[in-house]
Design a protein around this motif. Structure first.
Motif, PDB file in Angstrom:
ATOM      1  N   ASP A  59       0.867  -1.256  -0.019  1.00  0.00           N
ATOM      2  CA  ASP A  59      -0.120   0.038   0.180  1.00  0.00           C
ATOM      3  C   ASP A  59       0.731   1.298   0.164  1.00  0.00           C
ATOM      4  O   ASP A  59       1.538   1.459   1.150  1.00  0.00           O
ATOM      5  CB  ASP A  59      -1.050  -0.034   1.294  1.00  0.00           C
ATOM      6  N   PHE A  66      -3.686   4.262   5.007  1.00  0.00           N
ATOM      7  CA  PHE A  66      -3.828   3.077   4.898  1.00  0.00           C
ATOM      8  C   PHE A  66      -4.284   2.348   6.452  1.00  0.00           C
ATOM      9  O   PHE A  66      -4.933   1.335   6.582  1.00  0.00           O
ATOM     10  CB  PHE A  66      -2.062   2.680   5.085  1.00  0.00           C
ATOM     11  N   HIS A  70      -7.421  -1.151   4.146  1.00  0.00           N
ATOM     12  CA  HIS A  70      -6.375  -1.611   3.219  1.00  0.00           C
ATOM     13  C   HIS A  70      -6.455  -2.790   2.713  1.00  0.00           C
ATOM     14  O   HIS A  70      -7.393  -3.735   3.226  1.00  0.00           O
ATOM     15  CB  HIS A  70      -4.986  -1.470   3.797  1.00  0.00           C
ATOM     16  N   SER A  76       2.412  -1.493   4.605  1.00  0.00           N
ATOM     17  CA  SER A  76       2.547  -0.166   3.978  1.00  0.00           C
ATOM     18  C   SER A  76       4.090   0.044   3.680  1.00  0.00           C
ATOM     19  O   SER A  76       4.838  -0.067   4.432  1.00  0.00           O
ATOM     20  CB  SER A  76       1.841   0.801   5.372  1.00  0.00           C
ATOM     21  N   CYS A 103      -2.101   2.606  -5.070  1.00  0.00           N
ATOM     22  CA  CYS A 103      -2.730   3.917  -4.211  1.00  0.00           C
ATOM     23  C   CYS A 103      -3.962   3.848  -4.395  1.00  0.00           C
ATOM     24  O   CYS A 103      -4.726   3.099  -4.728  1.00  0.00           O
ATOM     25  CB  CYS A 103      -1.710   4.852  -4.802  1.00  0.00           C
ATOM     26  N   TRP A 134      -6.791   1.456  -5.332  1.00  0.00           N
ATOM     27  CA  TRP A 134      -7.555   0.995  -4.233  1.00  0.00           C
ATOM     28  C   TRP A 134      -9.196   0.966  -4.433  1.00  0.00           C
ATOM     29  O   TRP A 134      -9.981   0.104  -4.053  1.00  0.00           O
ATOM     30  CB  TRP A 134      -7.313   1.551  -2.896  1.00  0.00           C
TER      31      TRP A 134
END
Lengths: 142, 182
Positions: A59, A66, A70, A76, A103, A134
């Motif tokens: 991520d 995050f 996530h 992360s 992202c 995402w």
């Protein structure tokens, strides 16, 4: 040269085209005109799922995003705390594993930058960027 | 007495010679002044040209990164960002070379001024929209520049370009008025 201002500007504009076209031909394999990320470096949510356990989700969004939510099991790794978070990522990576970076959305650039840094700085192969980011993951998992 | 009066009151021919000498002394002084200021403007020429050639070369060497920098402004679609990434660096370099060698000088000044205005407006628009972006103006060197630093640099370059523009116009006028000046 005793040319008018407009003609001088037009000559410069036209002259600049020649090396620019040459450079575009030279770099044709390194940049795609259709998408900011070459198709070979992109992966869809469905395709990434088929890789099962052989994938590490990364991520690249800021910490706050995050923390909110996530991809399950994602690590992360954002630009702000790159040096701090990279060892954790390297520890969980093993040769042969694929890495999928994402992202927030298609338009964000963080995933591409993180993927490039992983390839160049950490020398990690098989790094992909999640198509749609995402947002695409959320759509497929609602 | 006569000799003294001749010195104090020159004859017609002497007076003309003295007047000519005075005019030519004035002309020489103006010429020196003009050449000095011309050297100063050439230094500004080289400075501005150097900035654009350097910035253009950095971007020309990494068009992929520059295309992403242009895209990050979220003003242009990707294919146009790519086209600009290949084209703009060469335009900057050629205009910079134009300033150095005084080839298509006014055209180069005009293009560079237009470019810097567009860059400034794009940076300001990005700031107003809350975009946290790298301008990419000087490759990685400008990656962590703040918005005020960008703005100050751009305005400084624009001021130098405008000064060059006016000095060029003035030089043409003085060149016509003063004999022996280019």
């Amino acid at each position: 040269m005793k040319l008018s201002l407009t003609r001088q500007a037009l000559v410069l504009v036209a002259l600049s085209l020649l090396p620019a076209v040459g450079e575009a031909i030279y770099f044709r394999g390194k940049i795609s005109w259709q998408s900011p990320i070459p198709p070979s470096e992109l992966v869809s949510v469905d395709q990434a799922r088929t890789w099962g356990e052989n994938v590490i989700w990364v991520d690249a969004r800021p910490d706050a995003e995050f923390a909110r939510d996530h991809v399950p099991g994602a690590l992360s790794l954002n630009e702000d705390r790159w040096n701090e978070l990279l060892p954790e990522f390297v520890a969980s990576w093993s040769p042969g594993k694929k890495v999928v970076v994402y992202c927030s959305a298609e338009s964000c650039d963080l995933a591409r930058e993180a993927a490039e840094r992983l390839r160049k700085e950490a020398q990690i192969p098989d790094v992909f960027v999640l198509e749609g980011g995402w947002e695409a993951w959320l759509k497929k998992n609602r | 007495m006569n000799q003294t009066s001749n010195v104090q009151r020159p004859t017609g021919i002497n007076r003309e010679q003295a007047l000519n000498a005075e005019v030519s002394a004035d002309g020489a002084a103006s010429n020196i002044k003009y050449r000095r200021s011309n050297i100063l403007w050439r230094i500004v020429d080289f400075g501005v040209a150097g900035i654009f050639i350097y910035a253009g070369a950095l971007k020309m060497l990494d068009p992929v990164q520059f295309a992403h920098d242009v895209k990050n402004f979220q003003i242009l679609p990707w294919p146009i960002s790519v086209a600009l990434a290949f084209y703009l660096p060469w335009l900057e370099i050629l205009c910079g070379v134009g300033l150095v060698f005084r080839l298509f000088y006014r055209g180069a000044l005009c293009i560079l001024s237009a470019l810097i205005v567009v860059f400034t407006l794009a940076t300001a628009a990005a700031k107003l929209r809350g975009l946290d972006i790298t301008c990419g103006c000087f490759g990685h060197a400008s990656q962590h520049w703040s918005f005020p630093a960008h703005l100050a640099t751009n305005l400084g370059i624009l001021a130098a370009l405008l000064a060059l523009w006016f000095s060029h116009r003035l030089a043409r006028y003085v060149g016509e008025a003063l004999p022996g000046t280019p």
